[in-house]
Design an enzyme around this catalytic site. Sequence first.
Site, short mmCIF file in Angstrom:
data_model
loop_
_atom_site.label_atom_id
_atom_site.label_comp_id
_atom_site.label_asym_id
_atom_site.label_seq_id
_atom_site.Cartn_x
_atom_site.Cartn_y
_atom_site.Cartn_z
CD GLN A 278 -1.67 -0.31 3.50
OE1 GLN A 278 -2.62 0.44 3.31
NE2 GLN A 278 -1.49 -0.90 4.65
CB SER B 294 2.95 7.36 4.01
OG SER B 294 2.07 6.77 4.92
CB SER C 76 4.12 -2.59 4.64
OG SER C 76 4.14 -1.74 5.74
CD GLU D 215 -3.90 -0.39 7.68
OE1 GLU D 215 -4.18 0.60 7.01
OE2 GLU D 215 -2.74 -0.84 7.77
CB SER E 236 -0.57 7.95 14.89
OG SER E 236 -1.34 9.09 15.20
CG ASN E 237 -2.64 3.91 18.86
OD1 ASN E 237 -2.83 3.53 17.70
ND2 ASN E 237 -2.43 3.09 19.86
CD GLU E 238 -0.27 9.71 19.45
OE1 GLU E 238 -0.02 9.18 18.34
OE2 GLU E 238 0.17 9.27 20.52
C1 LIG Z 1 5.79 -0.43 10.32
C2 LIG Z 1 5.09 0.58 9.49
C3 LIG Z 1 4.48 0.22 8.32
C4 LIG Z 1 3.87 1.16 7.52
N1 LIG Z 1 3.33 0.75 6.34
C5 LIG Z 1 2.80 1.68 5.51
C6 LIG Z 1 2.31 1.30 4.24
O1 LIG Z 1 2.33 0.11 3.89
N2 LIG Z 1 1.83 2.25 3.41
C7 LIG Z 1 1.78 3.56 3.78
O2 LIG Z 1 1.33 4.35 2.99
N3 LIG Z 1 2.23 3.96 4.99
C8 LIG Z 1 2.75 3.05 5.86
N4 LIG Z 1 3.24 3.44 7.08
C9 LIG Z 1 3.23 4.86 7.41
C10 LIG Z 1 2.17 5.23 8.43
O3 LIG Z 1 0.91 5.22 7.85
C11 LIG Z 1 2.55 6.61 8.98
O4 LIG Z 1 3.76 6.44 9.68
C12 LIG Z 1 1.52 7.19 9.88
O5 LIG Z 1 0.36 7.56 9.17
C13 LIG Z 1 2.04 8.41 10.62
O6 LIG Z 1 2.61 9.33 9.74
P1 LIG Z 1 4.08 9.87 9.97
O7 LIG Z 1 4.98 8.72 10.17
O8 LIG Z 1 4.39 10.83 8.91
O9 LIG Z 1 4.03 10.62 11.37
P2 LIG Z 1 3.51 12.10 11.61
O10 LIG Z 1 2.20 12.29 10.96
O11 LIG Z 1 4.60 13.05 11.33
O12 LIG Z 1 3.26 12.01 13.17
C14 LIG Z 1 4.31 12.10 14.13
C15 LIG Z 1 3.68 12.15 15.51
O13 LIG Z 1 2.80 13.28 15.58
C16 LIG Z 1 1.50 12.88 15.92
N5 LIG Z 1 0.50 13.67 15.21
C17 LIG Z 1 0.45 13.98 13.90
N6 LIG Z 1 -0.67 14.65 13.62
C18 LIG Z 1 -1.36 14.75 14.77
C19 LIG Z 1 -2.60 15.33 15.14
N7 LIG Z 1 -3.41 15.92 14.25
N8 LIG Z 1 -2.99 15.21 16.41
C20 LIG Z 1 -2.20 14.59 17.32
N9 LIG Z 1 -1.03 14.04 17.05
C21 LIG Z 1 -0.61 14.12 15.78
C22 LIG Z 1 1.42 11.42 15.48
O14 LIG Z 1 0.42 10.74 16.20
C23 LIG Z 1 2.81 10.93 15.80
O15 LIG Z 1 2.88 10.60 17.15
C24 LIG Z 1 3.85 2.51 7.91
C25 LIG Z 1 4.45 2.89 9.11
C26 LIG Z 1 5.08 1.95 9.89
C27 LIG Z 1 5.72 2.39 11.17
#
Ligand SMILES: Cc1cc2nc3c(=O)[nH]c(=O)nc-3n(C[C@H](O)[C@H](O)[C@H](O)COP(=O)(O)OP(=O)(O)OC[C@H]3O[C@@H](n4cnc5c(N)ncnc54)[C@H](O)[C@@H]3O)c2cc1C
Lengths: 337, 383
Positions: free
Chosen positions: B125, B128, B160, B243, B366-368
């Site tokens: 997928q 991101s 992934s 999901e 994310s859980n947030e």
């Molecule tokens: C093991 C793994 C597999 C993954 N697989 C895929 C995949 O197959 N395809 C894909 O597209 N993506 C994938 N991802 C990406 C995943 O969807 C993103 O990591 C996730 O959506 C968070 O985005 P980010 O990493 O940019 O963090 P950010 O959005 O930068 O967030 C960083 C921190 O800020 C917090 N935050 C951000 N916005 C807010 C808000 N509005 N309110 C409160 N807190 C907030 C988040 O909760 C987090 O704690 C994967 C990630 C991991 C770790």
Amino acid sequence: MDFTISDDQATLAQGVRDYLAGVHGPEVLRELDAEESRRSDAVWQGLVEMGLSGLLVPEAQGGLGLSLLDGVGIAIELGRAGVAEPIADTALVAAPLLVAAGGQDALLERIATGSAKIALQHPVNPWTADLDTASHVLSADSDALLLAERSGTARLLDSVDPLRRLFVPASAGGAAIGTSGALLDHAALIAAAQQIGIAEAMLAQATDYAKTRTQFGQPIGSFQAVKHHLASAAVKIAFARPVVQRAAVSLGEGAAHAAVHASHAKLAASDAAWATAETATQVHGAMGYTYEVDLHFWMKRAWALASAWGDRAFHLARIDAAVIGGTLPIGPGHSFA
Amino acid sequence: MDLAYTPEQQAFRAEVRAWMEANVPREPLLTLECEQGYRQHVEWERKLASGNWGMVTWSEAYGGRGLDLIQWLIFEEEYYRAGAPLRANQNGIFLLGPTIMEFGTDEQKARFLTPMARGEVIWAQAWSEPNAGSDMAAITSKAIRDGDHYVITGQKTWSSRASFADWGFGLFRTDPDSKRHKGLSFILFDLNAPGVTRRPIRQLHGDPGFAELFFDEVRVPVANRIAGEGEGWNVAMATAGFERGLMLRSPARFQAAAARLVSLFRAHEAKASPAAREQVMQAWMDAQAYAYNTYAVASQIMAGGHIGAEASLNKIFWSELDRAMHRTAMQLLGAAAELRHLNDGGLNGWLEGYIFSLSGPIYAGSNEIQRNIIAERLLGLPR
Ligand SMILES: Cc1cc2nc3c(=O)[nH]c(=O)nc-3n(C[C@H](O)[C@H](O)[C@H](O)COP(=O)(O)OP(=O)(O)OC[C@H]3O[C@@H](n4cnc5c(N)ncnc54)[C@H](O)[C@@H]3O)c2cc1C
């Protein structure tokens, strides 16, 4: 395999919920708090007329003959409305035990009509609730379930829950009518079910407050810290409810490991209620620290029920023996062991 | 409510059990996140498909067995009971498959579903982007219409399986002038198409479980778009719901981990802290609670209900449970916790599991973000 409550069960619970929302709002709790007895014949009579006293009494004795799972649905509503009348003890705990014991038709008839109130006494509880107004005492010693008419009076204790009436029990005595084990498990289950309703009530109060109280020019519920506190409480409650339902089915069927399920239910529901109480207080700010905001009635009930009918250590010890001790099959494929 | 399995359900359990006992590899496979391990896992997918176990809830027309959700839960219980490998096919069968069934055309269903159920095409997928994580509506990768093709340019990340997989699905901006949730389309693409470059990214454990994807004028047929042009956001939200919701993490996975944790505790009981003892019990209780809730949700869906924002409750619960269980195991292992391979030569599965559990509260929203959803959609708090 079907883990849903039926439409009838949902309708019954909703009916009781609506009824209690209409006649047993927070203003009633405040009125009762001002009464010496903390009890109201009118409230009791209303519950009886709703059919709640006879909910688990067989139809032949004038009741509705419903199941323990139905009873749990109603106990949730009693918790939600903060009901303090001894209806849960009498109708949801004592009645099914009397049915199981057999030979108690006359008393069951009186329970259904609301003219008997049963106080419950067990070695796990140092105190007995609502002993003064009880017609009978159902008690347990190490192996027997005993039934006696209540005699004499007892010393009233001072619970933090303003509507709770606790007494130092005298030995109740009476005739053995069965074995004692089920009393604790049933009472723990019904306490757990009330905790679900109590927790949901507190979450609803805190959520409503967060929508209306404004600071910095906006409702405090728009602040993420507040949202996340409330969301975490919602998660805890959502995953405690099915544990309570599972225990109701298990006890209702007399399943082999029902005691473990009852302990799990008591722990999950009490943890959820306790955590929600702290969250709800925090979200109310100083208001949450007052006697004037209704929240405290539910919070204090949650504390009381968390340690009644086996405290955390008691129920964890039973989980320990089953899970770590290995008497219960665990792992995938044993979801309903 | 009736918490007993029917004789048919028991017979089905016995059938799954017998097949798993005869077919689950005796030796554990290498990790799915490295190339050789990935190949082993794909081979296992084909083996599953040979027994018609690829995705039991799908109709027979698409390589399934037309079973209901309770049977699926039973299947999963037996799957984890047998210690069967993780599913390389998970993005396909649990996420894209249900999306195509809901939004795809008959032609798309015919083209994609059966190879998916049979493990012949493994999916990645691609939502991101470097600047679109939690804020997925900030996606900038473009798919510009050119006749009956789209031309894709841009970058995706954290995808992934994409280091080794065959095909990908994701959201692209088909209207270059659009903003936020509008103008996005849901498009399927061949990861081997000219112009696609994959850069594997080493995850916390060191293996390339996800990858960055670079698109340089990649031509994709318009027939690979799911639902209408510009309707991608709603389709993606449905996929995200699958999901977080019922299927991605079946309770059996956590019940198996909790049972292993109990065994680990027994082996280390003499030096375990009282706190660890309580955490082990909590792990078992929470894994059971998750199972009860999943059976409840499955029963509701079978009775015609549907799961919406409630999926966020699930996602928080299983991910935080998984992390807590593995943390407890690390503490029970004491000095051995840091060893990647234990004295018997085997991989330290608790360490691997703990590392993976740290990602649960991040991926799939994310859980947030989940707590925001619960607060706003279930509790009705203001945005
Ligand atoms: C093991 C793994 C597999 C993954 N697989 C895929 C995949 O197959 N395809 C894909 O597209 N993506 C994938 N991802 C990406 C995943 O969807 C993103 O990591 C996730 O959506 C968070 O985005 P980010 O990493 O940019 O963090 P950010 O959005 O930068 O967030 C960083 C921190 O800020 C917090 N935050 C951000 N916005 C807010 C808000 N509005 N309110 C409160 N807190 C907030 C988040 O909760 C987090 O704690 C994967 C990630 C991991 C770790």
